[in-house]
Design a protein around this motif. Structure first.
Motif, PDB file in Angstrom:
ATOM      1  N   LEU A   1       0.814  -1.223   0.000  1.00  0.00           N
ATOM      2  CA  LEU A   1       0.000   0.000   0.000  1.00  0.00           C
ATOM      3  C   LEU A   1       0.844   1.267   0.000  1.00  0.00           C
ATOM      4  O   LEU A   1       0.374   2.328  -0.430  1.00  0.00           O
ATOM      5  N   GLN A   2       2.057   1.154   0.475  1.00  0.00           N
ATOM      6  CA  GLN A   2       2.931   2.341   0.519  1.00  0.00           C
ATOM      7  C   GLN A   2       3.742   2.505  -0.771  1.00  0.00           C
ATOM      8  O   GLN A   2       4.464   3.488  -0.923  1.00  0.00           O
ATOM      9  N   MET A   3       3.646   1.562  -1.672  1.00  0.00           N
ATOM     10  CA  MET A   3       4.410   1.643  -2.917  1.00  0.00           C
ATOM     11  C   MET A   3       3.853   2.715  -3.845  1.00  0.00           C
ATOM     12  O   MET A   3       2.685   3.105  -3.763  1.00  0.00           O
ATOM     13  N   THR A   4       4.676   3.155  -4.770  1.00  0.00           N
ATOM     14  CA  THR A   4       4.222   4.067  -5.808  1.00  0.00           C
ATOM     15  C   THR A   4       3.384   3.288  -6.827  1.00  0.00           C
ATOM     16  O   THR A   4       3.511   2.062  -6.943  1.00  0.00           O
ATOM     17  N   PRO A   5       2.510   3.952  -7.574  1.00  0.00           N
ATOM     18  CA  PRO A   5       1.732   3.264  -8.608  1.00  0.00           C
ATOM     19  C   PRO A   5       2.606   2.498  -9.590  1.00  0.00           C
ATOM     20  O   PRO A   5       2.251   1.400 -10.025  1.00  0.00           O
ATOM     21  N   GLU A   6       3.770   3.059  -9.939  1.00  0.00           N
ATOM     22  CA  GLU A   6       4.673   2.395 -10.878  1.00  0.00           C
ATOM     23  C   GLU A   6       5.158   1.052 -10.320  1.00  0.00           C
ATOM     24  O   GLU A   6       5.330   0.079 -11.064  1.00  0.00           O
ATOM     25  N   ASP A   7       5.386   0.985  -8.992  1.00  0.00           N
ATOM     26  CA  ASP A   7       5.842  -0.255  -8.371  1.00  0.00           C
ATOM     27  C   ASP A   7       4.670  -1.222  -8.143  1.00  0.00           C
ATOM     28  O   ASP A   7       4.839  -2.448  -8.229  1.00  0.00           O
ATOM     29  N   LYS A   8       3.491  -0.693  -7.854  1.00  0.00           N
ATOM     30  CA  LYS A   8       2.327  -1.543  -7.602  1.00  0.00           C
ATOM     31  C   LYS A   8       1.943  -2.368  -8.826  1.00  0.00           C
ATOM     32  O   LYS A   8       1.491  -3.507  -8.707  1.00  0.00           O
ATOM     33  N   VAL A   9       2.099  -1.795  -9.998  1.00  0.00           N
ATOM     34  CA  VAL A   9       1.685  -2.466 -11.228  1.00  0.00           C
ATOM     35  C   VAL A   9       2.316  -3.844 -11.356  1.00  0.00           C
ATOM     36  O   VAL A   9       1.695  -4.796 -11.840  1.00  0.00           O
ATOM     37  N   ALA A  10       3.539  -3.988 -10.902  1.00  0.00           N
ATOM     38  CA  ALA A  10       4.256  -5.259 -11.032  1.00  0.00           C
ATOM     39  C   ALA A  10       3.601  -6.381 -10.236  1.00  0.00           C
ATOM     40  O   ALA A  10       3.841  -7.560 -10.497  1.00  0.00           O
ATOM     41  N   PHE A  11       2.756  -6.040  -9.263  1.00  0.00           N
ATOM     42  CA  PHE A  11       2.134  -7.049  -8.406  1.00  0.00           C
ATOM     43  C   PHE A  11       0.632  -7.182  -8.635  1.00  0.00           C
ATOM     44  O   PHE A  11      -0.070  -7.803  -7.842  1.00  0.00           O
ATOM     45  N   LEU A  12       0.137  -6.613  -9.717  1.00  0.00           N
ATOM     46  CA  LEU A  12      -1.287  -6.689 -10.035  1.00  0.00           C
ATOM     47  C   LEU A  12      -1.512  -7.669 -11.183  1.00  0.00           C
ATOM     48  O   LEU A  12      -0.952  -7.512 -12.266  1.00  0.00           O
ATOM     49  N   GLU A  13      -2.329  -8.681 -10.947  1.00  0.00           N
ATOM     50  CA  GLU A  13      -2.650  -9.648 -11.996  1.00  0.00           C
ATOM     51  C   GLU A  13      -3.593  -9.025 -13.023  1.00  0.00           C
ATOM     52  O   GLU A  13      -4.332  -8.084 -12.735  1.00  0.00           O
ATOM     53  N   ASP A  14      -3.561  -9.587 -14.218  1.00  0.00           N
ATOM     54  CA  ASP A  14      -4.566  -9.225 -15.214  1.00  0.00           C
ATOM     55  C   ASP A  14      -5.895  -9.843 -14.787  1.00  0.00           C
ATOM     56  O   ASP A  14      -5.947 -10.933 -14.220  1.00  0.00           O
ATOM     57  N   ASN A  15      -6.976  -9.152 -15.056  1.00  0.00           N
ATOM     58  CA  ASN A  15      -8.301  -9.654 -14.713  1.00  0.00           C
ATOM     59  C   ASN A  15      -9.043 -10.102 -15.969  1.00  0.00           C
ATOM     60  O   ASN A  15      -9.128  -9.361 -16.952  1.00  0.00           O
ATOM     61  N   TYR A  16      -9.556 -11.301 -15.912  1.00  0.00           N
ATOM     62  CA  TYR A  16     -10.410 -11.794 -16.991  1.00  0.00           C
ATOM     63  C   TYR A  16     -11.769 -11.103 -16.888  1.00  0.00           C
ATOM     64  O   TYR A  16     -12.306 -10.917 -15.792  1.00  0.00           O
ATOM     65  N   VAL A  17     -12.368 -10.734 -18.034  1.00  0.00           N
ATOM     66  CA  VAL A  17     -13.673 -10.075 -18.047  1.00  0.00           C
ATOM     67  C   VAL A  17     -14.755 -10.985 -18.625  1.00  0.00           C
ATOM     68  O   VAL A  17     -15.758 -11.270 -17.975  1.00  0.00           O
ATOM     69  N   ASP A  18     -14.569 -11.463 -19.863  1.00  0.00           N
ATOM     70  CA  ASP A  18     -15.587 -12.315 -20.468  1.00  0.00           C
ATOM     71  C   ASP A  18     -15.027 -13.007 -21.701  1.00  0.00           C
ATOM     72  O   ASP A  18     -14.006 -12.594 -22.263  1.00  0.00           O
ATOM     73  N   MET A  19     -15.755 -14.051 -22.137  1.00  0.00           N
ATOM     74  CA  MET A  19     -15.322 -14.893 -23.260  1.00  0.00           C
ATOM     75  C   MET A  19     -16.519 -15.184 -24.157  1.00  0.00           C
ATOM     76  O   MET A  19     -17.644 -15.362 -23.673  1.00  0.00           O
ATOM     77  N   TYR A  20     -16.252 -15.244 -25.454  1.00  0.00           N
ATOM     78  CA  TYR A  20     -17.301 -15.579 -26.425  1.00  0.00           C
ATOM     79  C   TYR A  20     -16.680 -16.454 -27.511  1.00  0.00           C
ATOM     80  O   TYR A  20     -15.586 -16.160 -27.996  1.00  0.00           O
ATOM     81  N   GLN A  21     -17.374 -17.518 -27.860  1.00  0.00           N
ATOM     82  CA  GLN A  21     -16.877 -18.439 -28.885  1.00  0.00           C
ATOM     83  C   GLN A  21     -17.824 -18.454 -30.066  1.00  0.00           C
ATOM     84  O   GLN A  21     -19.041 -18.627 -29.912  1.00  0.00           O
ATOM     85  N   GLN A  22     -17.285 -18.277 -31.262  1.00  0.00           N
ATOM     86  CA  GLN A  22     -18.083 -18.337 -32.489  1.00  0.00           C
ATOM     87  C   GLN A  22     -17.348 -19.234 -33.478  1.00  0.00           C
ATOM     88  O   GLN A  22     -16.333 -18.844 -34.053  1.00  0.00           O
ATOM     89  N   GLY A  23     -17.845 -20.467 -33.635  1.00  0.00           N
ATOM     90  CA  GLY A  23     -17.153 -21.418 -34.481  1.00  0.00           C
ATOM     91  C   GLY A  23     -15.778 -21.716 -33.919  1.00  0.00           C
ATOM     92  O   GLY A  23     -15.635 -22.075 -32.757  1.00  0.00           O
ATOM     93  N   ASP A  24     -14.741 -21.533 -34.728  1.00  0.00           N
ATOM     94  CA  ASP A  24     -13.369 -21.768 -34.289  1.00  0.00           C
ATOM     95  C   ASP A  24     -12.670 -20.500 -33.808  1.00  0.00           C
ATOM     96  O   ASP A  24     -11.453 -20.500 -33.592  1.00  0.00           O
ATOM     97  N   THR A  25     -13.409 -19.427 -33.654  1.00  0.00           N
ATOM     98  CA  THR A  25     -12.824 -18.149 -33.237  1.00  0.00           C
ATOM     99  C   THR A  25     -13.184 -17.848 -31.787  1.00  0.00           C
ATOM    100  O   THR A  25     -14.344 -17.951 -31.397  1.00  0.00           O
ATOM    101  N   THR A  26     -12.161 -17.473 -31.006  1.00  0.00           N
ATOM    102  CA  THR A  26     -12.336 -17.169 -29.581  1.00  0.00           C
ATOM    103  C   THR A  26     -12.118 -15.682 -29.343  1.00  0.00           C
ATOM    104  O   THR A  26     -11.095 -15.117 -29.737  1.00  0.00           O
ATOM    105  N   PHE A  27     -13.085 -15.061 -28.689  1.00  0.00           N
ATOM    106  CA  PHE A  27     -12.998 -13.648 -28.328  1.00  0.00           C
ATOM    107  C   PHE A  27     -12.917 -13.553 -26.800  1.00  0.00           C
ATOM    108  O   PHE A  27     -13.723 -14.159 -26.092  1.00  0.00           O
ATOM    109  N   VAL A  28     -11.946 -12.802 -26.288  1.00  0.00           N
ATOM    110  CA  VAL A  28     -11.784 -12.661 -24.845  1.00  0.00           C
ATOM    111  C   VAL A  28     -11.532 -11.193 -24.496  1.00  0.00           C
ATOM    112  O   VAL A  28     -10.778 -10.498 -25.185  1.00  0.00           O
ATOM    113  N   LEU A  29     -12.165 -10.747 -23.402  1.00  0.00           N
ATOM    114  CA  LEU A  29     -11.957  -9.405 -22.870  1.00  0.00           C
ATOM    115  C   LEU A  29     -11.141  -9.510 -21.580  1.00  0.00           C
ATOM    116  O   LEU A  29     -11.432 -10.350 -20.717  1.00  0.00           O
ATOM    117  N   TYR A  30     -10.127  -8.645 -21.453  1.00  0.00           N
ATOM    118  CA  TYR A  30      -9.281  -8.615 -20.256  1.00  0.00           C
ATOM    119  C   TYR A  30      -9.175  -7.183 -19.733  1.00  0.00           C
ATOM    120  O   TYR A  30      -9.302  -6.212 -20.484  1.00  0.00           O
TER     121      TYR A  30
END
Length: 345
Positions: free
Chosen positions: A253-282
């Motif tokens: 919590l005391q870190m700068t935003p630049e340092d915090k970014v290194a410890f933040l995971e990407d968040n999955y949002v949603d997924m959609y499948q159409q035939g053989d094509t995969t669409f994903v939001l992150y």
């Protein structure tokens, strides 16, 4: 236990919307976008910020109704888009003990249909709720005492495919996983154990196949409705995602935003499948002007290639036909928007 005639009729209605049937629909009850949601927008945003059971909103659309569901609590804002009426519903209602408010009966995300929507509830229950709670019908799934439901993957032709996280208590034990239920005979079997897909970000269905997206590796596993693994697809690595499980260190919590970014995971949002094509939001993070900022990425995987786009909107989720929902705040009010994927490129 035989399936009631009333529930069969309701499931048949679900089939119409889920199979994208182009039956004649009166134009006056067809949803038109953008949809003005100014009347309940602030109340809904307040619910998303609750520290215990807030979270992102997912949007579900039927012929004339919209469901806005809070990810944490599963509270629902149901909008009759033609009449403008709004109902706030509590599939997992708040309760109190010792003066503390809590939630104890998890439910799944909903699947909409022409006459309301369906969702899963603890103790192997499939619930149909009509628009504005005029009718509720419960179907008890025979077999394992299923708990902690996540989502309905498929509800069509008397076949229900669902995912349950599962828990173990003194009263019941369920390890969770993907289950196939024949609604005509009320017979259920587990087709994919939870431990086979424990690192999943999400799973969806297209063309009678179950697609499981991994969270920390660019992989998609494909299963049939019997639970047989058909294929593993390896995607090219994203230019924006970390694919890492991260732990925030002491003093984060005391870190700068630049340092915090290194410890933040990407968040999955949603997924959609159409035939053989995969669409994903992150959702990813970056530092700018001494603060943390969100960045949203749309990825498209097809023919072994990955296409990516940084979005200039905050996406909510995909529609049943693959459009992207998002909010637009303007001087004249707040609106729900819907945009085809093709318009982002």
């Amino acid at each position: 236990m035989k399936l009631s005639m009333k529930f069969l009729i309701l499931v048949a209605c679900s089939v119409l919307i889920l199979s994208s049937c182009n039956s004649s629909i009166d134009e006056e009850v067809t949803l038109e976008f953008p949809v003005n949601i100014s009347g309940f927008y602030e109340d809904m945003m307040k619910s998303t910020r609750h520290p215990m059971w807030g979270g992102p909103i997912k949007v579900f659309e039927s012929e004339r109704s919209l469901v806005f569901q809070i990810s944490g609590s599963k509270d629902i804002f149901l909008l009759d888009a033609m009449g403008g009426d709004v109902l706030k519903a509590y599939p997992n209602p708040p309760d109190t003990i010792g003066g503390m408010v809590y939630r104890r009966d998890p439910v799944s995300f909903v699947i909409p249909n022409a006459h309301g929507f369906d969702y899963l509830k603890n103790n192997s229950k499939l619930i149909h709720l009509s628009d504005f709670a005029k009718l509720e019908d419960t179907y008890k799934i025979v077999g394992d005492n299923l708990t902690n439901p996540f989502k309905i993957l498929h509800l069509l032709d008397n076949r229900l495919i669902s995912y349950w996280w599962g828990i173990s208590t003194k009263e019941s034990s369920s390890t969770g996983g993907v289950y196939f239920t024949d609604l005509s005979s009320n017979s259920t079997k587990k087709i994919i154990p939870a431990d086979k897909i424990e690192r999943m970000a999400d799973l969806t269905i297209s063309d009678e196949k179950i697609y499981v997206l991994e969270k920390y590796r660019p992989l998609i596993s494909i299963y049939d409705f019997e639970g047989t693994k058909l294929q593993i697809m390896e995607m090219p690595k994203s230019n924006y995602l970390k694919y890492q499980k991260l732990v925030r260190p002491p003093g984060y919590l005391q870190m700068t935003p630049e340092d915090k970014v290194a410890f933040l995971e990407d968040n999955y949002v949603d997924m959609y499948q159409q035939g053989d094509t995969t669409f994903v939001l992150y959702q990813t993070y970056f530092a700018e002007n001494q603060s943390l900022k969100e960045k949203y990425i749309l990825t498209i995987f097809s023919d072994g290639k990955l296409k990516e786009k940084v979005l200039d909107i905050k996406p909510l989720n995909f529609s049943l036909t693959g459009d992207v929902y998002f909010f637009s705040e303007t001087d004249s009010g707040e609106y729900l928007m819907k945009k085809p994927i093709s318009q982002f490129f």
